[in-house]
Design a protein around this motif. Structure first.
Motif, PDB file in Angstrom:
ATOM      1  N   PRO B  12      72.792  25.506   6.482  1.00 45.67           N
ATOM      2  CA  PRO B  12      73.819  24.485   6.732  1.00 45.67           C
ATOM      3  C   PRO B  12      74.935  25.032   7.616  1.00 45.67           C
ATOM      4  N   GLY B  13      75.611  24.155   8.333  1.00 45.17           N
ATOM      5  CA  GLY B  13      76.773  24.548   9.115  1.00 45.17           C
ATOM      6  C   GLY B  13      76.427  25.359  10.343  1.00 45.17           C
ATOM      7  N   LEU B  14      77.409  26.112  10.833  1.00 49.95           N
ATOM      8  CA  LEU B  14      77.266  26.792  12.114  1.00 49.95           C
ATOM      9  C   LEU B  14      76.726  28.219  11.998  1.00 49.95           C
ATOM     10  N   ASP B  15      76.625  28.746  10.807  1.00 48.29           N
ATOM     11  CA  ASP B  15      76.202  30.128  10.638  1.00 48.29           C
ATOM     12  C   ASP B  15      74.840  30.406  11.272  1.00 48.29           C
ATOM     13  N   GLY B  16      74.773  31.427  12.116  1.00 49.59           N
ATOM     14  CA  GLY B  16      73.526  31.719  12.817  1.00 49.59           C
ATOM     15  C   GLY B  16      72.745  32.880  12.250  1.00 49.59           C
ATOM     16  N   LEU B  40      68.555  26.180  12.388  1.00 53.19           N
ATOM     17  CA  LEU B  40      70.001  26.311  12.242  1.00 53.19           C
ATOM     18  C   LEU B  40      70.740  24.979  12.357  1.00 53.19           C
ATOM     19  N   HIS B  41      72.038  25.038  12.004  1.00 55.87           N
ATOM     20  CA  HIS B  41      72.984  23.955  12.283  1.00 55.87           C
ATOM     21  C   HIS B  41      72.622  22.630  11.607  1.00 55.87           C
ATOM     22  N   GLN B  42      72.330  22.708  10.338  1.00 52.60           N
ATOM     23  CA  GLN B  42      71.982  21.497   9.607  1.00 52.60           C
ATOM     24  C   GLN B  42      73.200  20.904   8.896  1.00 52.60           C
TER      25      GLN B  42
END
Lengths: 571, 131, 313
Positions: B12-16, B40-42
């Motif tokens: 979830p979110g921006l964490d890569g 990513l980026h869900q």
């Protein structure tokens, strides 16, 4: 083979032919008698000793392992090609490495305080960590920024935030490194504009932007645009840099993140240098003169657990880079020498018994120093728990200071040079790096290899193997799968200002209202047009920055023109 | 035919930082589970819709950026709002001990931080799966 | 008609997902629903998409879906990946390329493992196509595990089969003459921005000339750059053309008939195998027969006669 080596070169590493033969014979005797007798009753701890890259390490290294090396041509002297022993003639005898602690959290005000704290306690360079929205080019009030404000770094959405971040800090006297990639050109624009608004000439400011998009695709994943336009932007910064901001390192070609994603040391070395060479090729294709921009390329490596492998890695890196840049046509010595920053390996630190992380960091820092790093960040003991507390960051800084002032290791250059093990290992890692270079060539080059998922697959394999070794107890992690305790973790955790996000959002609202909006719109329109063409974008970006366009607004223009990157699915 | 446990692994979110998510996905596959990895980026919407379509038994959320209190709870709240109560939600990444009780109250059944043995995750899922 | 059936027919995602799971697990609870929905199927155009790994199938599917959505059509996507023969698990990662479609309620995506089935599909795929069809999808895209010679089962289920290739395969096209090069209704050379695209198209076209016996329709070779959405509109047109051609020549019903035959065979096979190997009392007999074969007390043919004799009695 021995004869050939001796005939073709001026001589051997240290010893003449006859003596070498004698050593070989005596070693064989020793192995057959003294050693074999001993291990009959005292077996070694393991059947094989293998380092983190999978190379088998022998029980003993002797002159016989370095017979192929020629001191003058392969090892040389510090400050001269091939720069194996160091990039400056005096290294730490002249000047210690920069103690540059990576930090940032919450709002610009909070981080400004932390910078002043660290400077007060003796750090000698600044290093900015940005939060995720900033890393992706989103403003704090963007819908995807939800929950992420300030959590893993400082939020910078505009020039105004940059002004607050460095308020009261002498950026004309100290250099700043900024870990930013996708929107690096814009954030660099904020920094330059802030300096100029403070009356500081852009020709005098020094620092680094990470600006290394290739490793984002490979490992860190904070990319925005696809490869081609990203490379264009980066070469724009190289060009703008050497012409306008000559003391600035416009790139920090990074292996740190590749290693953190799970690669081996050899992969870190090979993939990072491969990226570096790729950047040079693109800049040359643009028509830039290699000796103009190469001196301002810098590197960033990890410092992991295998002490000697890390030292060998740094030495091999310098030698490979010098050779490759020579091949690409660089003539100035300053173009050939590789300067690098190092950070100790975050992924090796544990949430169990966090105090013992200080020991890990000490060993890793020592390896970086013995490897000749120009600048160093030491992680805090609470790395696996939260962002560094003040005290934990201070202890990490003190670690560097103790090594610098009390251990004596900085009093001579490249103290491990000449060690049979280190020279053998340096050479081995160089050889394996060239194997990887060949593999990538066969896949069509760095960017095709990225699109085929080559690096990502290598890294995922290495990461999985490492985890399986830990799960199966083939590899011991103290406190995690052995030497464990049940006690609760009691070190203080960083607490951030809860009102920070609201303040930031209000600040943004006010900024958008108060700025000269027709100037702002004109600057964005000009940027869009330039992005669609092939002019250097830095001047246009600076115009947007000066008109107080936010990071998100500026990035959106580039997103519209360049598109966004989607990665291939690789495990 | 033996039923397979289906697991959604989401970032979830921006964490890569996807090293852990990928390693866990492989470990679950090696334990005989069908693992759907979202990439990513869900957002919470994307994660829950995907979970519904894939009819998963488990939703695994991976996050290292510190935004877990907002983003994990976005997912559990959305599941509750949609009346979905038969999916096991677990989380991993960098989550301070002191945040875990509130996450559990919000519906995250297990939190697996740094140093977790992959077998512990597998066994937890096998033991706690709701169907 | 039970709840789950009526909700599937309404297009409710949770019901669709649930029924797919039940069918995939051969749960008898699914049977009534599967029986009830069959009369409501037939509308959807089933497009099979196969091709070598790395040819960009998932991205192509994403762009095709977006194109269909622009036309207001509802799309179902079945993405099949290999199940590990050792662990029985699977990593299903095709969704990663379609992540933005997750919240479009006109799109339903289901990832499936092959679960031991060879040929590129999975045993339950027929059921899933029927379920998606009955739930109101106009287009069903089936992305198979397609690597080479043997993964050709997609033609059993698709009305239109796309074979996706990339430039630079070179000699590989010659060596995979059999298998997937024989099943295409449309060839797609994706990543057509790479060098070698003209050569790839030429090689495929010469192959078509040699092997194509159907003089009425020349198999088209399309070029696309899926990640930049180039060529998608033309491809959609070609797919539609193929459907029109099939309907005009009555091949459409012939093809559909093949699918129902394959579906019937698969249902029977599953039931038989379940009975023989899973049914509690019968399995014991089977196990003892296998022991006897191992000890050379009986041969496999005689053993099969014993088993089938009991069933076909």
């Amino acid at each position: 083979m021995l004869e050939k080596a001796l005939i073709s070169r001026g001589g051997n590493l240290m010893i003449g032919k006859k003596e070498l033969e004698n050593i070989k014979k005596k070693q064989s005797d020793w192995q057959k008698n003294c050693y074999s007798k001993h291990i009959k009753t005292h077996s070694e701890r393991q059947k094989k000793f293998v380092n983190l890259s999978g190379n088998e390490i022998k029980n003993l290294y002797t002159p016989n392992d370095t017979t192929h090396l020629d001191y003058i041509n392969d090892i040389g002297f510090p400050g001269e090609f091939p720069f194996l022993r160091g990039v400056h003639p005096t290294m730490y005898r002249g000047r210690l490495w920069t103690m540059r602690m990576f930090s940032g959290f919450g709002s610009a005000e909070e981080t400004n305080q932390r910078y002043k704290y660290l400077l007060k306690h003796g750090e000698t360079g600044l290093s900015v960590a940005f939060d995720y929205p900033t890393l992706y080019g989103y403003d704090t009030d963007h819908k995807l920024s939800r929950g992420e404000f300030g959590k893993c770094g400082v939020a910078v959405s505009s020039l105004q935030d940059m002004e607050i971040l460095f308020m009261g800090i002498p950026i004309d006297k100290i250099t700043t490194s900024m870990t930013i990639n996708g929107p690096a050109a814009i954030v660099w624009g904020f920094y330059i504009a802030n300096a100029e608004n403070r009356g500081i000439d852009r020709r005098t400011i020094g620092g680094t932007i990470q600006n290394d998009i290739l490793k984002e695709y490979i490992a860190q994943k904070s990319y925005i645009f696809p490869p081609e336009p990203s490379m264009r932007l980066i070469v724009d910064t190289f060009e703008f840099g050497y012409k306008e901001v000559p003391r600035w390192n416009t790139i920090s070609i990074s292996g740190y993140h590749i290693r953190e994603a799970g690669s081996t040391a050899v992969q870190e070395l090979a993939f990072t240098l491969g990226d570096g060479i790729e950047y040079v090729k693109w800049a040359i294709k643009r028509g830039l003169n290699i000796d103009d921009f190469a001196p301002r390329l810098s590197y960033f490596f990890n410092s992991h657990n295998d002490f000697f492998e890390e030292i060998a890695k740094y030495r091999a890196a310098r030698r490979i880079w010098a050779k490759e840049l020579k091949k690409l046509g660089a003539k100035k010595p300053r173009s050939l020498l590789m300067r690098f920053h190092t950070q100790t390996a975050g992924c090796t630190l544990t949430s169990q018994q966090p105090e013992i992380n200080v020991t890990r960091v000490t060993l890793q820092a020592l390896a970086a120093i013995l490897g000749g790093t120009q600048s160093l960040h030491t992680n805090s003991m609470d790395e696996a728990l939260a962002l560094p507390s003040e005290k934990a960051a201070r202890v990490a800084l003190r670690t560097q200071q103790i090594i610098a002032e009390e251990s004596g290791v900085s009093n001579t250059v490249d103290p491990l040079g000449g060690s049979y093990y280190i020279e053998w290992l340096t050479d081995k890692m160089e050889e394996e790096t060239y194997d990887y270079f060949d593999q990538v060539e066969r896949l069509g080059g760095v960017i095709p290899a990225i699109e085929k998922g080559f690096f990502q697959r290598e890294i995922a394999e290495a990461a999985y193997k490492y985890q399986r070794e830990i799960d199966n107890k083939e590899r011991t992690i103290v406190g995690v799968n052995d030497y464990t305790t049940e006690e609760e973790v009691t070190i203080p955790i960083l607490k951030m200002d809860e009102k920070g996000e609201e303040r930031q959002i209000n600040r943004l609202k006010k900024l958008r209202k108060d700025r000269n909006n027709s100037k702002y719109e004109r600057s964005l329109a000009a940027l869009r047009k330039a992005a669609e063409g092939d002019e250097n974008l830095m001047p246009f970006i600076l115009d947007c920055v000066h008109s107080y366009a936010t990071l998100g607004e500026t990035c959106q223009v580039l997103r519209d023109v360049f598109g966004e990157y989607v990665e291939p699915a690789v495990y | 035919m033996e039923r397979k446990i289906r697991v959604l692994v989401a970032k979830p979110g921006l964490d890569g930082h996807d090293r852990g998510a990928k390693v866990v996905a492989r470990a679950l596959r090696d334990a005989g589970m069908e693992v759907i990895y979202t990439g990513l980026h869900q957002t919470a919407d994307m994660i829950v819709e995907t979970a519904i379509q894939e009819d998963v038994d488990v939703i695994g959320l991976s996050l290292l950026s510190g935004a877990h209190m907002t983003l994990f709870i976005d997912v559990t709240k959305l599941l509750k709002d949609k009346g979905i109560d038969n999916m096991l939600v677990v989380g991993g990444g960098i989550v301070p001990e002191e945040d875990i009780p509130e996450l559990k109250k919000a519906g995250v059944a297990g939190v697996f931080g740094p140093g977790t043995h992959c077998d512990d995750i597998v066994n937890f899922i096998k033991t706690n799966v709701k169907r | 008609m039970n709840d789950i059936t009526s909700n599937v027919l309404k297009g409710e995602p949770r019901a669709i997902a649930r029924l797919i799971t039940l069918a995939e697990n051969n749960d008898p609870v699914a049977t009534d629903s599967m029986k009830a929905i069959h009369p409501k199927t037939g509308k959807a155009h089933v497009i099979g998409i196969t091709g070598v790994m790395g040819s960009g199938k998932s991205t192509l599917i994403y762009e095709l879906t977006r194109e269909y959505r622009k036309k207001g059509l509802k799309v179902g996507i079945i993405a099949i990946d290999p199940t590990s023969p050792f662990s029985g698990g699977a990593l299903l990662g095709d969704r990663i390329r379609m992540t933005e479609l997750a919240t479009d309620d006109g799109v339903f995506i289901r990832s499936m493992g092959t679960r031991g089935m060879l040929g590129g599909l999975t045993s339950a795929v027929y059921d899933v196509v029927e379920i998606l069809d009955a739930s109101g999808k106009d287009i069903i895209l089936v992305e198979t595990v397609g690597v080479g010679q043997a993964e050709v089962d997609v033609i059993k289920i698709a009305d239109t089969t796309l074979v996706v290739l990339v430039p630079g395969l070179g000699d590989a096209i010659q060596t995979i003459k059999a298998g997937i090069m024989e099943i295409a209704d449309i060839y797609v050379v994706n990543k057509a921005d790479r060098s070698g695209v003209e050569q790839a198209v030429a090689e495929i076209e010469s192959l078509i000339d040699i092997t194509c016996s159907d003089k009425d329709r020349k198999i088209p070779v399309m070029t696309t750059v899926a990640k930049e959405n180039i060529g998608t509109v033309d491809l959609v047109k070609e797919i539609e053309n193929h459907k029109k051609y099939m309907k005009k020549t009555k091949m459409f019903d012939v093809q559909r008939r093949k699918r129902y035959e394959a579906e019937l065979v698969e249902i029977i096979r599953k039931k038989l195998m379940n009975f023989i190997f899973d049914e509690s009392t019968f399995k014991g007999k089977v196990e003892s027969l296998i022991d006897q074969i191992s000890k050379k007390e009986i041969d496999p043919y005689t053993a099969s006669e014993e088993i089938l004799g009991k069933i076909l009695k």
